[in-house]
Design a protein around this motif. Structure first.
Motif, PDB file in Angstrom:
ATOM      1  N   ARG A   1      -7.116   4.062   4.691  1.00  0.00           N
ATOM      2  CA  ARG A   1      -7.998   3.186   4.288  1.00  0.00           C
ATOM      3  C   ARG A   1      -7.801   1.981   5.077  1.00  0.00           C
ATOM      4  O   ARG A   1      -8.671   1.115   5.276  1.00  0.00           O
ATOM      5  CB  ARG A   1      -7.960   3.018   2.785  1.00  0.00           C
ATOM      6  CG  ARG A   1      -8.023   4.162   1.812  1.00  0.00           C
ATOM      7  CD  ARG A   1      -9.328   4.718   1.914  1.00  0.00           C
ATOM      8  NE  ARG A   1      -9.775   5.961   1.154  1.00  0.00           N
ATOM      9  CZ  ARG A   1     -10.711   6.821   1.301  1.00  0.00           C
ATOM     10  NH1 ARG A   1     -11.792   6.266   1.691  1.00  0.00           N
ATOM     11  NH2 ARG A   1     -10.667   7.680   0.389  1.00  0.00           N
ATOM     12  N   LEU A   2      -6.398   1.610   5.430  1.00  0.00           N
ATOM     13  CA  LEU A   2      -6.171   0.188   5.877  1.00  0.00           C
ATOM     14  C   LEU A   2      -6.670  -0.196   7.196  1.00  0.00           C
ATOM     15  O   LEU A   2      -6.872  -1.252   7.430  1.00  0.00           O
ATOM     16  CB  LEU A   2      -4.740  -0.042   5.575  1.00  0.00           C
ATOM     17  CG  LEU A   2      -4.262  -0.249   4.043  1.00  0.00           C
ATOM     18  CD1 LEU A   2      -2.997  -0.646   3.927  1.00  0.00           C
ATOM     19  CD2 LEU A   2      -5.183  -1.475   3.442  1.00  0.00           C
TER      20      LEU A   2
ATOM     21  N   LEU B   1     -10.155  -1.331   7.041  1.00  0.00           N
ATOM     22  CA  LEU B   1     -10.391  -2.498   6.103  1.00  0.00           C
ATOM     23  C   LEU B   1      -9.610  -3.681   6.542  1.00  0.00           C
ATOM     24  O   LEU B   1     -10.283  -4.683   6.735  1.00  0.00           O
ATOM     25  CB  LEU B   1      -9.610  -2.018   4.452  1.00  0.00           C
ATOM     26  CG  LEU B   1     -10.013  -2.715   3.626  1.00  0.00           C
ATOM     27  CD1 LEU B   1     -11.432  -2.990   3.096  1.00  0.00           C
ATOM     28  CD2 LEU B   1      -8.981  -2.443   2.459  1.00  0.00           C
ATOM     29  N   LEU B   2      -8.416  -3.599   7.236  1.00  0.00           N
ATOM     30  CA  LEU B   2      -7.728  -4.835   7.698  1.00  0.00           C
ATOM     31  C   LEU B   2      -8.130  -5.292   8.734  1.00  0.00           C
ATOM     32  O   LEU B   2      -8.290  -6.548   9.082  1.00  0.00           O
ATOM     33  CB  LEU B   2      -6.404  -4.526   7.606  1.00  0.00           C
ATOM     34  CG  LEU B   2      -5.464  -4.018   6.303  1.00  0.00           C
ATOM     35  CD1 LEU B   2      -4.015  -4.178   6.629  1.00  0.00           C
ATOM     36  CD2 LEU B   2      -5.702  -5.197   5.300  1.00  0.00           C
TER      37      LEU B   2
ATOM     38  N   ALA C   1      -2.278   3.546   3.625  1.00  0.00           N
ATOM     39  CA  ALA C   1      -2.054   2.779   4.791  1.00  0.00           C
ATOM     40  C   ALA C   1      -2.738   3.620   5.904  1.00  0.00           C
ATOM     41  O   ALA C   1      -3.205   3.218   6.879  1.00  0.00           O
ATOM     42  CB  ALA C   1      -0.802   2.583   4.996  1.00  0.00           C
TER      43      ALA C   1
ATOM     44  N   LEU D   1       2.079  -6.694   5.564  1.00  0.00           N
ATOM     45  CA  LEU D   1       1.858  -5.426   4.980  1.00  0.00           C
ATOM     46  C   LEU D   1       3.221  -4.753   4.574  1.00  0.00           C
ATOM     47  O   LEU D   1       4.269  -4.688   5.649  1.00  0.00           O
ATOM     48  CB  LEU D   1       1.029  -4.547   5.723  1.00  0.00           C
ATOM     49  CG  LEU D   1       0.764  -3.121   5.262  1.00  0.00           C
ATOM     50  CD1 LEU D   1      -0.019  -3.191   3.958  1.00  0.00           C
ATOM     51  CD2 LEU D   1       0.089  -2.502   6.357  1.00  0.00           C
TER      52      LEU D   1
ATOM     53  N   ALA E   1       0.758  -0.979  -0.181  1.00  0.00           N
ATOM     54  CA  ALA E   1       0.170  -0.163   0.012  1.00  0.00           C
ATOM     55  C   ALA E   1       0.893   1.234  -0.074  1.00  0.00           C
ATOM     56  O   ALA E   1       2.016   1.418   0.558  1.00  0.00           O
ATOM     57  CB  ALA E   1      -0.950  -0.013   1.095  1.00  0.00           C
TER      58      ALA E   1
ATOM     59  N   LEU F   1     -10.269  -9.531  -0.223  1.00  0.00           N
ATOM     60  CA  LEU F   1     -10.125  -8.172  -0.084  1.00  0.00           C
ATOM     61  C   LEU F   1     -10.838  -7.367  -0.978  1.00  0.00           C
ATOM     62  O   LEU F   1     -11.450  -6.340  -0.233  1.00  0.00           O
ATOM     63  CB  LEU F   1      -8.544  -7.993  -0.330  1.00  0.00           C
ATOM     64  CG  LEU F   1      -8.237  -6.409   0.002  1.00  0.00           C
ATOM     65  CD1 LEU F   1      -8.471  -6.067   1.261  1.00  0.00           C
ATOM     66  CD2 LEU F   1      -6.858  -6.171  -0.282  1.00  0.00           C
TER      67      LEU F   1
END
Length: 288
Positions: free
Chosen positions: A103-104, A107-108, A100, A122, A95, A278
């Motif tokens: 959004r992550l 999301l993660l 990072a 990551l 990413a 994902l």
């Protein structure tokens, strides 16, 4: 060294007999003897203490057996993952810094809750770096700055954002690149999309940019700009999360400089269950 040799080693160690191991593998004993000799020659050590009626592992053989068992277990795990068609195993995701940061996290967290069996690793870097690593196969997929150029990679637009130019609060309005000609700029190292957009903006208006000050964090970039040391271009979603953002002035940029989509990319020949999972989460996130 191959998996067949490792299986032979494990069976002979377990049974203490080449004959019994050969019977289990449905091979002739001489085949096992030859393959194990070849393995020892490749390693340059003796894995067995050979006696008249049986084989015993040497001290080095005992240590090597542990590695062989782990390799075979990982091999079976990988095969199970590919056969099941379900997310699992190792998932190398890349990413950009902006993705990072914005959004992550959400999301993660959702991905881990839904697929705890996936071991996610990551990596964060510039779009150019992430694209090169996906193309090379060291990353399964990556969230990068779009749009995606043609080539061996495939992808989809995942998130949209706007790039904004920031300056010290007392700075005059910046309507064109000419209003910022010669002023110092804060950017990430080469390969950063924001840097490329800035350079394009100045080039299109026919004026030179000022000196480039390379930084390695959004916080450092904001601090330099707030202190009146230059200008910077960054995603609005990133700026909205930075403490001290009220200390800078925002300047709108023209299209398409300001348009900043984030794309999920992968190799066309490597779209597996982890990437699919994902992608599904991203679609669900956007539909909310």
């Amino acid at each position: 060294m191959d998996l067949t040799q490792l299986r032979m080693l494990c069976l002979v160690a377990e049974t203490g007999s080449v004959a019994r191991a050969a019977e289990h593998l449905q091979r002739v004993p001489s085949n096992l003897t030859t393959r194990l000799r070849q393995l020892e020659q490749e390693l340059g050590v003796s894995l067995f203490i050979r006696e008249k009626q049986r084989l015993r592992l040497s001290p080095v053989g005992h240590n090597f057996l542990c590695y062989a068992q782990r390799i075979l277990a990982l091999s079976e795990e990988a095969m199970d993952m590919t056969r099941s068609g379900e997310p699992g195993g190792h998932f190398a995701l890349g990413a950009t810094e902006s993705a990072a940061a914005t959004r992550l996290p959400e999301l993660l967290a959702a991905f881990h809750q839904r697929h705890p069996q996936v071991a996610l690793a990551l990596s964060v870097g510039t779009s150019c770096d992430m694209i090169d690593r996906v193309r090379a196969g060291t990353l399964a997929c990556a969230l990068v700055d779009g749009p995606l150029a043609s080539g061996p990679l495939h992808g989809c637009m995942s998130f949209s954002d706007r790039l904004v130019l920031i300056s010290a609060r007392q700075h005059a309005p910046v309507l064109t690149a000419r209003d910022a000609a010669g002023e110092p700029l804060f950017t990430f190292p080469p390969g950063c999309t924001c840097r490329q957009r800035l350079e394009t903006w100045f080039r299109q208006d026919g004026v030179p940019p000022g000196a480039i000050n390379e930084v390695h964090s959004w916080h450092a970039m904001l601090a330099g700009v707030a202190g009146g040391a230059g200008l910077a271009l960054l995603p609005h979603a990133v700026l909205a999360r930075l403490p001290g953002r009220e200390q800078v002035r925002l300047h709108a940029l023209p299209e398409p400089i300001a348009d900043a989509p984030t794309w999920l990319i992968w190799r066309r020949d490597a779209f597996g269950p982890n990437i699919e999972a994902l992608k599904k989460l991203i679609i669900e996130h956007n539909d909310r």
